[in-house]
Design an enzyme around this catalytic site. Structure first.
Site, PDB file in Angstrom:
ATOM      1  N   TYR A  73      54.596  58.042  53.597  1.00  0.00           N
ATOM      2  CA  TYR A  73      53.466  58.076  52.664  1.00  0.00           C
ATOM      3  C   TYR A  73      53.913  57.654  51.267  1.00  0.00           C
ATOM      4  CZ  TYR A  73      49.182  59.455  50.383  1.00  0.00           C
ATOM      5  OH  TYR A  73      48.013  59.427  49.671  1.00  0.00           O
ATOM      6  N   PHE A 125      34.974  33.674  39.551  1.00  0.00           N
ATOM      7  CA  PHE A 125      35.089  33.829  40.989  1.00  0.00           C
ATOM      8  C   PHE A 125      34.204  35.012  41.374  1.00  0.00           C
ATOM      9  CE2 PHE A 125      36.634  35.412  45.009  1.00  0.00           C
ATOM     10  CZ  PHE A 125      36.403  34.276  45.756  1.00  0.00           C
ATOM     11  N   THR A 126      33.625  34.941  42.573  1.00  0.00           N
ATOM     12  CA  THR A 126      32.578  35.901  42.966  1.00  0.00           C
ATOM     13  C   THR A 126      32.985  37.367  42.785  1.00  0.00           C
ATOM     14  OG1 THR A 126      33.356  35.653  45.235  1.00  0.00           O
ATOM     15  CG2 THR A 126      31.474  34.298  44.592  1.00  0.00           C
ATOM     16  N   ASP A 216      44.643  35.274  37.163  1.00  0.00           N
ATOM     17  CA  ASP A 216      44.312  35.474  38.566  1.00  0.00           C
ATOM     18  C   ASP A 216      45.321  34.585  39.295  1.00  0.00           C
ATOM     19  OD1 ASP A 216      43.501  35.349  41.172  1.00  0.00           O
ATOM     20  OD2 ASP A 216      41.358  35.383  40.714  1.00  0.00           O
ATOM     21  N   LYS A 259      46.376  34.605  50.231  1.00  0.00           N
ATOM     22  CA  LYS A 259      46.393  33.144  50.105  1.00  0.00           C
ATOM     23  C   LYS A 259      47.857  32.669  50.040  1.00  0.00           C
ATOM     24  CE  LYS A 259      42.028  34.167  48.735  1.00  0.00           C
ATOM     25  NZ  LYS A 259      41.510  35.549  48.748  1.00  0.00           N
ATOM     26  N   ARG A 383      29.475  26.985  48.701  1.00  0.00           N
ATOM     27  CA  ARG A 383      29.916  27.414  47.369  1.00  0.00           C
ATOM     28  C   ARG A 383      28.998  26.737  46.365  1.00  0.00           C
ATOM     29  NH1 ARG A 383      33.766  31.746  47.691  1.00  0.00           N
ATOM     30  NH2 ARG A 383      31.673  32.486  48.012  1.00  0.00           N
ATOM     31  N   PHE A 450      25.871  35.933  49.301  1.00  0.00           N
ATOM     32  CA  PHE A 450      26.258  34.884  50.257  1.00  0.00           C
ATOM     33  C   PHE A 450      26.881  35.439  51.527  1.00  0.00           C
ATOM     34  CE2 PHE A 450      30.750  35.211  49.233  1.00  0.00           C
ATOM     35  CZ  PHE A 450      30.716  35.756  47.960  1.00  0.00           C
TER      36      PHE A 450
HETATM   37  N1  F0G Z   1      40.466  35.488  43.178  1.00  0.00           N
HETATM   38  C1  F0G Z   1      40.306  34.309  43.796  1.00  0.00           C
HETATM   39  C2  F0G Z   1      40.531  33.057  43.023  1.00  0.00           C
HETATM   40  C3  F0G Z   1      39.934  34.254  45.138  1.00  0.00           C
HETATM   41  O1  F0G Z   1      39.779  33.075  45.723  1.00  0.00           O
HETATM   42  C4  F0G Z   1      39.723  35.468  45.838  1.00  0.00           C
HETATM   43  C5  F0G Z   1      39.301  35.450  47.230  1.00  0.00           C
HETATM   44  C6  F0G Z   1      39.903  36.663  45.159  1.00  0.00           C
HETATM   45  C7  F0G Z   1      40.273  36.640  43.848  1.00  0.00           C
HETATM   46  C8  F0G Z   1      39.660  37.988  45.826  1.00  0.00           C
HETATM   47  O2  F0G Z   1      40.668  38.287  46.696  1.00  0.00           O
HETATM   48  O3  F0G Z   1      39.565  38.371  48.943  1.00  0.00           O
HETATM   49  O4  F0G Z   1      41.827  39.363  48.558  1.00  0.00           O
HETATM   50  O5  F0G Z   1      39.811  40.445  47.623  1.00  0.00           O
HETATM   51  N2  F0G Z   1      38.876  34.444  47.808  1.00  0.00           N
HETATM   52  C9  F0G Z   1      38.483  34.311  49.191  1.00  0.00           C
HETATM   53  C10 F0G Z   1      37.953  32.927  49.417  1.00  0.00           C
HETATM   54  C11 F0G Z   1      37.571  35.369  49.673  1.00  0.00           C
HETATM   55  O6  F0G Z   1      37.517  32.669  50.552  1.00  0.00           O
HETATM   56  O7  F0G Z   1      38.001  32.099  48.523  1.00  0.00           O
HETATM   57  P1  F0G Z   1      40.448  39.169  48.025  1.00  0.00           P
END
Ligand code: F0G
Length: 477
Positions: A73, A125-126, A216, A259, A383, A450
């Site tokens: 843990y 970013f979303t 980021d 990624k 997108r 989305f």
């Molecule tokens: N920042 C960027 C630039 C991203 O592309 C993503 C995720 C995140 C943050 C969030 O990271 O998914 O690990 O919580 N991108 C994915 C995509 C979902 O398909 O582009 P996460």
């Protein structure tokens, strides 16, 4: 001179069979999914280009690392391996693991944003923007104008426009700017990099005004590759050296390790400030897990530590981005409108140019992604306006300048032949674009719509009119 090709720096040890489907099966599946590729079952997908997130193939070393998971843990040895790898390659002082990138975004936003603040960023970013808004901030886009122009060929379309940062400081005052979030290889702009020179200048400007700068760093390694090949001063530097320098200009970072870092799950938050690190460690216990596991199993942290080391190897990153470029070149030379230069993780099709007969409020990118699936079983992602959501004040749809379909390439997963099959389908659809029909919402979730939205075609039940003589029998019956 004779051309000498390079090939992937790996061979395949284990395979995962793919299932081919018939046109009839795909039409039924997309109807069932409400014409949203996120709602398709993966077993109904032939080539999955939805995302490069968590979809990498791990190496034999990473799989071996899973067996070394220390599932204590507290104080797992794998945490210390991860911390060591992040220190070595990213260089930040404090490392806090999180279950994935948005876990780190959540904590950073909660710590650094007061209601009424402003956050600056080189395109949204979303998930990042959603967390900033949940914490009470307004997001201001400070990316350069070239980023919004799909035909502009500038080498660093992810760059911050310093004049826009200065204008925001003038308008809001530095005291109300919580931080500047500088995204590497800007996802929504088409995977476009920032130059080292731009990061350096942005950092200087922020420091001058006492504004924190967070990266980021989700695709910072891919960004480092573009700096090496496009920014002359860095041609002889290693990817690892470039990554360290990139991070040296920031006060910390959020990172989705799903990624660059070649794992199926994981992320981390880094900060240099000791007090902020204490606060983050307090908060991570509430939302993710103890600060030495952050919602991850020990084995996941081990795979991440190994993946970080593999990610900065030049042969790996050249092959990774080279494969994306290969697909992009095929589409470009066939006249398909794509974002150029081709980005690091995906080829982005300009759906508004591809489908000029579909108005923006009938979501051309959503329709194209659905039609591509029907045609060939290739799964892509919208997108554009659906991803952008609604204006928080007026409730109107937001229509970003870019209305895109993303063909996202997982790392080390597909071969050149998969890229050929994908390109052939897109090129054929381009020739019969008028057979694609616009969509309207039938269900719209409140947050990040989305992911779970459902649609129906403006007329009939098909997003893609049947081609004459279309095969409706299973391909491999
Ligand atoms: N920042 C960027 C630039 C991203 O592309 C993503 C995720 C995140 C943050 C969030 O990271 O998914 O690990 O919580 N991108 C994915 C995509 C979902 O398909 O582009 P996460």
């Amino acid at each position: 001179m004779v051309r000498r090709s390079w090939a992937e720096p790996f061979k395949i040890k284990m395979v995962e069979p793919l299932r081919m489907t018939s046109l009839g099966e795909r039409e039924a599946a997309i109807l069932d999914a409400g014409f949203n590729t996120f709602l398709l079952k993966s077993e109904d997908v032939y080539i999955d280009l939805l995302t490069d997130s968590g979809t990498s193939a791990m190496s034999d070393r990473q799989w071996a690392g899973l067996m070394l998971g220390d599932e204590a843990y507290a104080g797992s040895v794998n945490f210390y391996h991860l911390e060591e790898a992040v220190h070595e390659f990213y260089g930040f002082k404090h490392v806090i693991p999180t279950h994935q990138g948005r876990g780190a975004e959540h904590i950073l936003s909660r710590m650094c944003i007061k209601p009424g603040d402003v956050v600056l960023g080189n395109m949204y970013f979303t998930t990042t923007k959603a967390h900033q808004e949940l914490a009470g901030a307004r997001f201001i886009d400070v990316i350069c104008d070239q980023a919004h122009d799909s035909a502009d060929r500038s080498p660093f379309k992810g760059n911050v426009d310093l004049a826009k940062v200065e204008a925001a400081i003038e308008q809001f005052g530095a005291g109300r700017i919580a931080y500047l979030c500088l995204q590497c290889n800007v996802n929504m702009a088409g995977g476009q990099p920032v130059s080292m020179e731009n990061v350096r200048k942005t950092s200087l400007l922020c420091r001058k005004h006492g504004i924190r700068l967070f990266l980021d760093a989700t695709r910072a390694v891919e960004n480092a590759y573009f700096i090496k090949v496009r920014e002359p001063a860095y041609a002889n530097r290693s990817i690892a050296q470039i990554l360290r320098e990139l991070c040296s200009y920031a006060d910390g970072c959020t990172c989705s390790a799903k990624k660059d870092a070649l794992v199926n799950i994981g992320g981390f938050l880094c900060v240099n400030d000791d007090d902020l690190a204490d606060e983050a460690r307090n908060m991570v216990v509430l939302f993710e897990g103890l600060h030495t596991y952050g919602g991850l199993a020990g084995r996941d942290m081990e795979a991440m530590a190994i993946g970080i080391r593999e990610s900065v190897e030049f042969d790996h990153i050249r092959a990774r981005i080279g494969q994306v470029e290969y697909l992009g070149r095929m589409l470009d030379s066939a006249g398909v409108p794509i974002i150029r230069p081709v980005g690091g993780h995906a080829v982005f099709i300009d759906a508004a140019a591809f489908l000029p007969h579909i108005p923006r409020d009938q979501f051309p990118a959503q329709a194209l992604a659905a039609a591509l699936y029907v045609d060939s079983g290739v799964r892509a992602m919208e997108r554009g306006a659906v991803s952008a959501g609604r204006n928080a004040d007026t409730g109107e749809h937001l229509f970003p300048k870019l209305e895109l379909v993303r063909l996202t390439i997982p790392r080390r997963v597909y071969t050149q032949a998969h890229m050929d099959v994908t390109a052939e389908s897109v090129i054929e659809l381009h020739a019969r674009a008028r057979d694609i029909i616009g969509l309207r919402f039938v269900y719209e979730p409140k947050f990040l719509r989305f992911f779970q939205a459902k649609f129906q075609p403006m007329v009939g039940e098909r997003v893609l009119r049947l081609a004459p003589g279309a095969d409706r029998t299973p391909a491999h019956a």
